[in-house]
Design an enzyme around this catalytic site. Sequence first.
Site, mmCIF file in Angstrom:
data_model
loop_
_atom_site.group_PDB
_atom_site.id
_atom_site.type_symbol
_atom_site.label_atom_id
_atom_site.label_comp_id
_atom_site.label_asym_id
_atom_site.label_seq_id
_atom_site.Cartn_x
_atom_site.Cartn_y
_atom_site.Cartn_z
ATOM 1 N N CYS A 87 0.844 -1.204 0.000
ATOM 2 C CA CYS A 87 0.000 0.000 0.000
ATOM 3 C C CYS A 87 0.875 1.247 0.000
ATOM 4 O O CYS A 87 1.565 1.529 0.971
ATOM 5 C CB CYS A 87 -0.930 -0.071 1.202
ATOM 6 N N CYS B 263 0.391 3.864 2.716
ATOM 7 C CA CYS B 263 0.863 3.351 4.012
ATOM 8 C C CYS B 263 2.353 3.603 4.153
ATOM 9 O O CYS B 263 2.849 3.929 5.227
ATOM 10 C CB CYS B 263 0.629 1.846 4.135
#
Lengths: 104, 297
Positions: free
Chosen positions: A30, A33
Amino acid sequence: MTKEITTQEFNEKVINSSKPALVDFWASWCGPCRMLSPLVDSVSEQYSEVDFYKVNVDEESELAREYGIMSIPSLILFKDGEVLDESVGVLSEAQLKAFVEQAI
Amino acid sequence: MKDLIIAGSGPAGLAAAVYASNAMLDFVVIEKFPMSGGQMLNTIDINNYLGFELTDGFSLGQAFRSHAEKQGAEFINDEITAIEKIDGGYKVVCNNGEYETKTIIFALGANPRKLGAKGEQELAGRGVSYCATCDGNFFRGRDAAVIGGGDVALEDALYLANICSEVYLIHRRGELRGAKYLQDKVFKNEKIKLVLNTQVNEILGERKVEGLKLNNGETLSVDGVFIAVGTDANSKLIENLVETDKGFIVADESGKTSCEGIFAAGDVRTKRLRQISTAVSDGANALYSVEEYLNKN
């Protein structure tokens, strides 16, 4: 410092802890993230009153499900065993600090 | 006072940093997150950046960053909160410091645009997502919808088709807008159901997404909705200094804005095609304009 936490340790270290905790739900694939996590690491150095943990949603999918995570990065702030606040998506440093300070 | 501050570390900012190093300018790059790359960080497959047959946004972002660092670029991790005109240049105010500079290359890029439908805000993170590669896995074996018709929407639909049981691609026009090879893949994918000439009026659900209410009166039952309806420029910081059009900073290929000494590069400026390659090109062009400006002033 932000420590990795597993489902097994969660009750002991977060729910039953007398200290507030911020939990960063993330995954290696991600992009956002990977933008937010280093910021959480750096902000964690500034707050000794709060514990900082990371949950890898791939490895700890049960925990992610339990807290209804459907979007990452997600931050959950715990105090006295309860969810105090949740935040979805990337935050700036100022927003992150304000989020953490709710627990102090 | 520095010669130049580069705001942003996506492809435009990093390309400008490489050229600024070569020009031996006194400059820094200010980036909000300790992770370079910008929007490309959300992209899994990149197959149209010359020299990299197939890569991903994270790897390409790291390669760009490492190139700029090796060339000598200095990076500051901080959030810019204000930009003010001062004598001979600008003051860039951040959370943890202030910097004075003769010129600025403004390359803060863009963010996914909101759809503006009822329920969207309430259900963000509860089935409403702006990043298929981030959140697709939470909808494994379930039904999802993608809203939009451009490259990102098509890429998202194709990515989700590998994970979800059914993917509805909802677009307000009668034809898709994205690259032809992506359209071809979408048309051939049996899991993707096209819903054209249709708009979403409301995202339904109490605590999580349960469905979509369409403008043709029908309700579509889905667990996730991925919104890919374009981008909004991150131009707020200087909208009082430069001319903008729908939020995008008005500037041509040279990067020159309506404000002397401020140059715009990448997705934040008015342009036809927003790609990594065009952002890199903007970075180089803007730096050339900065050099010209510094030589004259």
